[in-house]
Design a protein around this motif. Structure first.
Motif, short mmCIF file in Angstrom:
data_model
loop_
_atom_site.label_atom_id
_atom_site.label_comp_id
_atom_site.label_asym_id
_atom_site.label_seq_id
_atom_site.Cartn_x
_atom_site.Cartn_y
_atom_site.Cartn_z
N PHE A 1 -11.63 -36.15 -44.73
CA PHE A 1 -13.01 -35.79 -45.07
C PHE A 1 -13.13 -34.39 -45.66
CE2 PHE A 1 -12.22 -34.59 -40.68
CZ PHE A 1 -12.79 -33.33 -40.56
N HIS A 2 -14.16 -34.22 -46.48
CA HIS A 2 -14.48 -32.94 -47.09
C HIS A 2 -14.95 -31.99 -45.98
CE1 HIS A 2 -16.18 -30.00 -49.83
NE2 HIS A 2 -15.78 -30.70 -50.88
N ALA A 3 -14.28 -30.84 -45.87
CA ALA A 3 -14.57 -29.93 -44.74
C ALA A 3 -15.71 -28.97 -45.02
CB ALA A 3 -13.31 -29.14 -44.38
N ASP A 4 -16.20 -28.93 -46.26
CA ASP A 4 -17.26 -27.98 -46.59
C ASP A 4 -18.32 -28.63 -47.48
OD1 ASP A 4 -18.51 -25.52 -46.51
OD2 ASP A 4 -17.36 -24.67 -48.17
N PRO A 5 -19.08 -29.61 -46.92
CA PRO A 5 -20.03 -30.36 -47.75
C PRO A 5 -21.39 -29.66 -47.90
CG PRO A 5 -20.01 -31.26 -45.53
CD PRO A 5 -19.04 -30.11 -45.53
N ARG B 1 -34.90 -41.52 -32.63
CA ARG B 1 -35.42 -41.04 -33.92
C ARG B 1 -35.55 -39.52 -33.94
NH1 ARG B 1 -35.41 -42.74 -38.42
NH2 ARG B 1 -37.31 -41.64 -38.93
N ASN B 2 -35.67 -38.90 -32.72
CA ASN B 2 -35.89 -37.46 -32.65
C ASN B 2 -34.64 -36.67 -32.27
OD1 ASN B 2 -38.66 -37.75 -33.22
ND2 ASN B 2 -39.09 -38.28 -31.10
N ILE B 3 -33.51 -37.37 -32.12
CA ILE B 3 -32.26 -36.67 -31.76
C ILE B 3 -31.76 -35.88 -32.97
CG2 ILE B 3 -29.82 -36.98 -31.19
CD1 ILE B 3 -30.66 -39.43 -29.53
N LYS B 4 -31.50 -34.59 -32.76
CA LYS B 4 -30.93 -33.74 -33.81
C LYS B 4 -29.44 -33.55 -33.49
CE LYS B 4 -34.83 -33.25 -35.90
NZ LYS B 4 -35.06 -34.17 -37.02
N LEU B 5 -28.60 -34.09 -34.34
CA LEU B 5 -27.17 -34.06 -34.09
C LEU B 5 -26.64 -32.63 -34.00
CD1 LEU B 5 -24.73 -36.00 -33.78
CD2 LEU B 5 -24.29 -35.64 -36.20
N GLY B 6 -27.15 -31.75 -34.86
CA GLY B 6 -26.70 -30.36 -34.86
C GLY B 6 -26.90 -29.69 -33.51
N LEU C 1 -11.55 -31.24 -35.14
CA LEU C 1 -12.82 -31.63 -34.53
C LEU C 1 -13.87 -30.53 -34.67
CD1 LEU C 1 -13.96 -34.11 -33.24
CD2 LEU C 1 -13.18 -33.33 -31.02
N TYR C 2 -13.43 -29.27 -34.58
CA TYR C 2 -14.36 -28.16 -34.82
C TYR C 2 -14.85 -28.19 -36.27
CZ TYR C 2 -13.88 -25.67 -30.40
OH TYR C 2 -13.96 -25.31 -29.07
N ILE C 3 -13.92 -28.46 -37.21
CA ILE C 3 -14.28 -28.55 -38.63
C ILE C 3 -15.28 -29.68 -38.84
CG2 ILE C 3 -13.41 -29.10 -40.95
CD1 ILE C 3 -10.75 -27.84 -40.14
N ARG D 1 -18.81 -28.89 -37.46
CA ARG D 1 -19.54 -28.03 -38.40
C ARG D 1 -19.99 -28.81 -39.63
NH1 ARG D 1 -17.98 -25.95 -43.13
NH2 ARG D 1 -19.25 -24.24 -43.94
N ALA D 2 -19.08 -29.65 -40.17
CA ALA D 2 -19.40 -30.41 -41.38
C ALA D 2 -20.56 -31.38 -41.13
CB ALA D 2 -18.16 -31.17 -41.85
N LEU D 3 -20.57 -32.03 -39.96
CA LEU D 3 -21.66 -32.95 -39.62
C LEU D 3 -23.00 -32.22 -39.50
CD1 LEU D 3 -19.91 -35.31 -37.03
CD2 LEU D 3 -20.71 -35.93 -39.31
N VAL D 4 -22.94 -31.00 -38.96
CA VAL D 4 -24.17 -30.19 -38.86
C VAL D 4 -24.67 -29.85 -40.27
CG1 VAL D 4 -25.10 -27.96 -38.11
CG2 VAL D 4 -23.59 -29.24 -36.59
N ILE D 5 -23.72 -29.48 -41.17
CA ILE D 5 -24.10 -29.15 -42.56
C ILE D 5 -24.70 -30.38 -43.24
CG2 ILE D 5 -23.22 -28.55 -44.85
CD1 ILE D 5 -21.15 -26.78 -43.45
#
Length: 560
Positions: free
Chosen positions: A289-293, A377-382, A403-405, A408-412
């Motif tokens: 996966f792209h680490a900096d999306p 519907r209101n869960i914020k993954l970040g 996993l740390y990468i 962060r990527a999922l939050v972005i």
């Protein structure tokens, strides 16, 4: 000498620049608490006695300004460290994030000359035109637009001259300063500077290898070969090397440019859904996966109705077994199953020194319960992932770097989705994938494949078993079989046994002396003192002394 590590001769200029800038921004307090103070130019200290007082910025703002002034290596370090909110305070991360778009362009940079030297070509034989003015500048490279003889427009990503050598020198200095600061400054030690430098070194070396980036690009393209929603830029290998990448010019709209998307009648909410789906496919299906999306690396191509990722310098890789464990982790979270979550977490961790399992169970239960009390519907993954990282940190669980990468990527990517569509919720995209994965897991094809693999393992074991048994029998016959058996607490047992034997020997000696002395007294054997045989008296005296010593020893051992 005296434990002071002096800088290498070639690093003296960089040391001088480093300490001048640190002093300029009011970090004399840190420098004074480390052996690094020995390298601060005294003239500068005399000329700037009130540097810190004159600065109104916070400590974290000054750290960011120091990195900006020190140049590309330190700017890059700040950019990478802005991703490590697991190690740094939030206010510092916020400041470091400002470095993401900061990079000065090179002055008097002769693009054609560099291309000719690096690629050993005559530029007019390959290019119709090359724009000498860079379109974008990063800490390690800058991008120029050019047109090939066949009319294709390309982007030339060119590394800054001697950047690898500069970074190697700067990393050497960073390591020495980090070690010194950890030793002499408790305030700085809390930020784990040595670990940060180590993490930076690994990341920057990966980005400096353009061959690796090109391999990543081609790997990514193969993974999405049959997907009509994504576009991967064409790579021109013949005009690329480890310092230059020549790739197709992408004339698209950044996903953050909402007005331009609107002007082209592009549905931003549809872009959010497709973009996040593509990202989840990278993670959950490909394991690459792209680490900096971030928005600058994501484009919409209106003409072909596709999404395009660029910049493949930082990629995350998940091994097949790790991917299984990661999916289990996500399933446990979505099902809110704490009982299964802990063993999965232990399986995925690279190190776990959990001081209190009950506390971990309670912390995870509290986290999952918080999710349970919130509508999906209101869960914020970040927010959830940040809380999850805090639980891991407090319970001394170290998870793999990928996993740390990924976190962060999922939050972005969630942030990008929310910008495109304020009503966006990443769990809407996650749920179909989880359902699909669950079906696959219990599908006949996967069960057959899994059982076939197990059968092959058992078959291999049975094939090797006769040879292994013969080998053991041969070793027994030759007397070469060695069995190693460890007894825990055996040393203590030996010590006790030794003490007991010593006391038994003393008891035998006392008994022998007593009996011998009694025989001497009864035989009335001379010499005598006051009618008492002297040898008999000495024997009884020695018996009494030894007996007293043993009694004192027994008393002390009971007391201990």
């Amino acid at each position: 000498m005296f434990g002071i590590k002096l800088p290498q001769k070639q690093n003296l200029k960089r040391y001088n620049a480093l300490f001048m800038v640190l002093t300029k921004y009011g970090f004399e307090d840190i420098m004074a608490n480390s052996q690094a103070r020995k390298f601060i130019p005294k003239k500068y200290l005399l000329k700037h006695p009130d540097t810190e007082k004159r600065l109104s910025g916070s400590t974290f703002q000054r750290i960011r300004m120091v990195l900006e002034e020190l140049g590309p290596s330190y700017v890059k370090m700040g950019q990478i460290m802005s991703n490590r909110d697991d190690m740094l305070p939030p206010d510092l991360v916020k400041e470091l994030e400002k470095l993401q778009d900061h990079a000065p362009t090179l002055q008097n940079f002769e693009v054609e000359k560099v291309l000719s030297q690096e690629l050993n070509i005559n530029c007019p034989q390959y290019f119709l035109s090359i724009d000498p003015k860079p379109l974008a500048a990063a800490s390690l490279a800058q991008v120029h637009k050019a047109q090939l003889l066949n009319g294709d427009w390309v982007a030339l990503k060119i590394q800054r001259p001697n950047i690898a050598e500069v970074i190697a020198s700067d990393i050497s200095i960073m390591k020495e300063v980090a070690e010194a600061l950890e030793k002499y400054s408790a305030q700085v030690k809390a930020f784990q500077p040595a670990k940060l430098v180590e993490s930076f070194e690994k990341s920057v070396n990966e980005e400096l290898s353009f061959h690796r980036e090109m391999d990543n690009m081609e790997h990514f393209a193969r993974n999405f070969m049959d997907n009509n929603d994504i576009y991967v830029p064409k790579l021109y290998r013949e005009l690329s090397n480890d310092h230059i990448i020549c790739m197709e010019w992408i004339d698209g709209i950044k996903v953050s440019e909402l007005e331009k998307l609107k002007a082209k009648n592009i549905d931003s909410s549809a872009v959010a859904k497709v973009g996040v789906d593509l990202y989840l496919e990278q993670v959950l299906e490909h394991g690459f996966f792209h680490a900096d999306p971030h928005p600058g690396n994501l484009f919409v191509l209106p003409e072909v109705q596709k999404i395009c990722f660029i910049d493949f310098g930082m990629m995350g890789t998940i091994m097949p077994k790790d991917k299984e464990a990661l999916i289990d982790l996500l399933l446990c979270f979505l099902k809110k199953d704490v009982r299964k979550l802990i063993p999965v977490l232990k399986k995925i961790a690279i190190r776990s020194e959990i001081p209190d399992e009950k506390k971990l169970e309670y912390d995870l239960y509290e986290l999952v319960e918080g999710i349970s009390n919130t509508s999906i519907r209101n869960i914020k993954l970040g927010i959830t992932l940040k809380q999850f990282k805090n639980v891991l940190y407090e319970n001394k669980i170290t998870i793999p770097h990928y996993l740390y990468i990924l976190i962060r990527a999922l939050v972005i990517i969630e942030g990008v989705g929310l910008k495109l569509d304020p009503e966006f919720n990443i769990t809407d995209n996650l749920e179909p994938y989880m359902a699909k994965i669950t079906r696959k897991r219990f599908g006949l094809k996967r069960l057959f494949k899994k059982n076939l693999n197990r059968f092959q393992d058992y078959n291999a074991l049975l094939d090797k078993l006769p040879d292994d048994i013969n080998e053991i029998v041969d070793k027994i016959k030759d007397g070469k079989l060695v069995i190693v058996h460890e007894h825990k607490g055996l040393d203590e047992f030996r010590k006790t046994l030794k003490t007991a034997f010593n006391r038994l020997v003393y008891a035998v000696i006392i008994a022998a002396l007593s009996i011998g002395s009694a025989l001497l007294v009864m035989a009335d054997m001379p010499p005598k003192v006051s009618g008492i045989p002297v040898l008999g008296a000495i024997g009884f005296g020695l018996s009494a002394i030894i007996g007293l010593v043993i009694l004192i020893s027994i008393y002390r051992s009971k007391k201990d």
